[in-house]
Scaffold this active site. Structure first.
Site, PDB file in Angstrom:
ATOM      1  N   CYS A  29       0.893  -1.356  -0.083  1.00 56.70           N
ATOM      2  CA  CYS A  29      -0.024   0.037   0.020  1.00 56.70           C
ATOM      3  C   CYS A  29       0.627   1.184   0.097  1.00 56.70           C
ATOM      4  O   CYS A  29       0.312   2.251  -0.352  1.00 56.70           O
ATOM      5  CB  CYS A  29      -0.925   0.017   1.165  1.00 56.70           C
ATOM      6  SG  CYS A  29      -2.107  -1.302   1.005  1.00 56.70           S
ATOM      7  N   HIS A  35      -3.121   7.592   1.840  1.00 53.44           N
ATOM      8  CA  HIS A  35      -3.646   6.271   1.556  1.00 53.44           C
ATOM      9  C   HIS A  35      -5.034   5.954   2.041  1.00 53.44           C
ATOM     10  O   HIS A  35      -5.432   6.383   3.025  1.00 53.44           O
ATOM     11  CB  HIS A  35      -2.591   5.121   2.027  1.00 53.44           C
ATOM     12  CG  HIS A  35      -3.080   3.737   1.777  1.00 53.44           C
ATOM     13  ND1 HIS A  35      -3.535   3.259   0.822  1.00 53.44           N
ATOM     14  CD2 HIS A  35      -3.445   2.801   2.678  1.00 53.44           C
ATOM     15  CE1 HIS A  35      -3.893   1.881   0.693  1.00 53.44           C
ATOM     16  NE2 HIS A  35      -3.643   1.642   2.008  1.00 53.44           N
ATOM     17  N   ASN A  78      -9.875   0.318  -0.172  1.00 56.27           N
ATOM     18  CA  ASN A  78      -8.616   0.225  -0.405  1.00 56.27           C
ATOM     19  C   ASN A  78      -8.010  -0.139  -1.758  1.00 56.27           C
ATOM     20  O   ASN A  78      -8.220  -1.489  -1.891  1.00 56.27           O
ATOM     21  CB  ASN A  78      -8.172  -0.587   0.943  1.00 56.27           C
ATOM     22  CG  ASN A  78      -6.482  -0.409   1.108  1.00 56.27           C
ATOM     23  OD1 ASN A  78      -5.972  -0.137   0.195  1.00 56.27           O
ATOM     24  ND2 ASN A  78      -6.085  -0.986   2.335  1.00 56.27           N
TER      25      ASN A  78
END
Ligand code: UT7
Length: 323
Positions: free
Chosen positions: A113, A250, A280
């Site tokens: 990520c 993020h 996500n």
């Protein structure tokens, strides 16, 4: 002093929208639980046969167009992904071929990520070192391909997508008024591998595997590490939280976005949030959020942006960018 100016950004999302209600029809979960715990309402899922490189190519074309840059001018492609098309070659070289680019260099970066922040940092350093003039930095993922669709604790959290930016070397005064990437800050700590990982891979299992996560533990580390790296970025540039025009984080969980903003004393109105519609998207989430806020006019030339991310490894990082 050489700076990496951001000339433009672009994004691409697969067409298919999967809502929480749709997931609740085949899993022991509910829209209420997912919204309350994560802020996610829906996510995009790549079509059958639609690969990470396909999403990345669309995002790259949009970024190049927004930047007014032709493929001939690009001499570096850095693509962040944890879901490459194949074990090799890199997805970056597939995108390079798709763009009709037969010069320069292209490679993938694996920091899950945090991948986009890592890729941005790498490209920025190539530019500052004088080795690259114009770089295409991409975050692209098809996490739907590595989810265990029977594990309600993870499969509701992720989505597919891609985002990209075009960077170019420019002269700056060397202070925080310069346009471009002011600094990047990267961290990792491999001791936490077992809290967020994929249980397969070419060397270990000769398979692709599925994502596994101890969500509550990851959550705690995320808020602490993100607040720390954001402070590190501000201190390095002699700035404080009030100077930030937009926090572009993020997008893992709305509660993490809120917790980090609160810890930093940044108003929630300055936080770009796409988690409700994108979920996500791992390395794609920061450039997707960036492209959305630039596209709708929230982010304006001269604004100070703070990009941050945290993911498997653990890896985490931040970048300060004057738009
Ligand atoms: O991008 C990389 C970084 N990743 C992250 O940042 C993710 C970080 N973690 C999180 O976002 C959150 O920890 C989650 C959203 C994953 C989970 O939220 P939580 O508040 O930490 O919930 P929990 O894992 O403690 O689970 C609470 C309860 C459990 O039931 P019991 O044991 O209390 O009876 C779970 O079984 O919620 C249950 N649960 C669900 N219920 C309905 C877990 N997933 C679901 C679900 N639907 N999808």
């Amino acid at each position: 002093m050489i700076r990496s100016e951001v000339l433009g950004c672009g994004a691409y999302l697969p067409e298919r929208i999967v809502t929480n209600e749709e997931l609740a029809r085949r899993l022991d979960t509910s829209d209420e639980w997912i919204v309350a715990r994560t802020g996610i309402r829906e996510r995009r899922i790549a079509a059958e046969g639609e690969k990470t490189s396909d999403l990345a190519l669309r995002a790259s074309e949009a970024a190049l167009q927004a930047a007014g840059v032709s493929v001939d001018e690009v001499d570096l492609i850095v693509l962040a992904t944890a879901t490459p098309d194949y074990t090799f070659p890199s997805t970056a070289t597939t995108v390079q071929a798709g763009l009709g680019m037969y010069h320069g260099a292209a490679f993938d970066v694996q920091a899950v990520c945090s991948g986009f922040v890592y890729a941005l940092s790498i490209a920025d350093n190539f530019i500052r070192a004088g080795q690259t003039g114009t770089a295409l930095v991409i975050g692209a993922e098809t996490f739907s391909r590595i989810l265990d669709w029977n594990d309600r604790g993870t499969c509701v959290l992720f989505g597919d997508g891609a985002g990209a930016v075009v960077l170019r070397a420019a002269e700056g005064a060397g202070n925080s008024s310069d346009r471009g990437i002011l600094s990047t800050h990267l961290h990792s700590d491999g001791r936490h591998r077992d809290l967020l990982y994929v249980d397969g891979g070419p060397s270990a299992t000769q398979s692709v595997g599925h994502l596994r996560m101890e969500g509550r533990e990851v959550f705690k580390h995320a808020v602490t590490n993100l607040a720390a790296v954001v402070n590190e970025a501000l201190i390095a540039n002699g700035l404080d939280a009030d100077d930030i025009d937009w926090l572009v984080p993020h997008q893992a969980n709305q509660r993490i976005l809120d917790g980090t903003a609160r810890k930093l004393g940044v108003s929630p109105t300055k936080v770009v949030s796409t988690v409700a519609r994108h979920a996500n998207t791992s390395a794609a989430s920061v450039p997707l959020a960036l492209a959305e806020a630039v596209g709708d006019g929230r982010i304006k030339r001269g604004d100070l942006l703070l990009l941050e991310a945290m993911g498997g490894g653990f890896t985490w990082g931040a970048g300060l960018v004057r738009w």
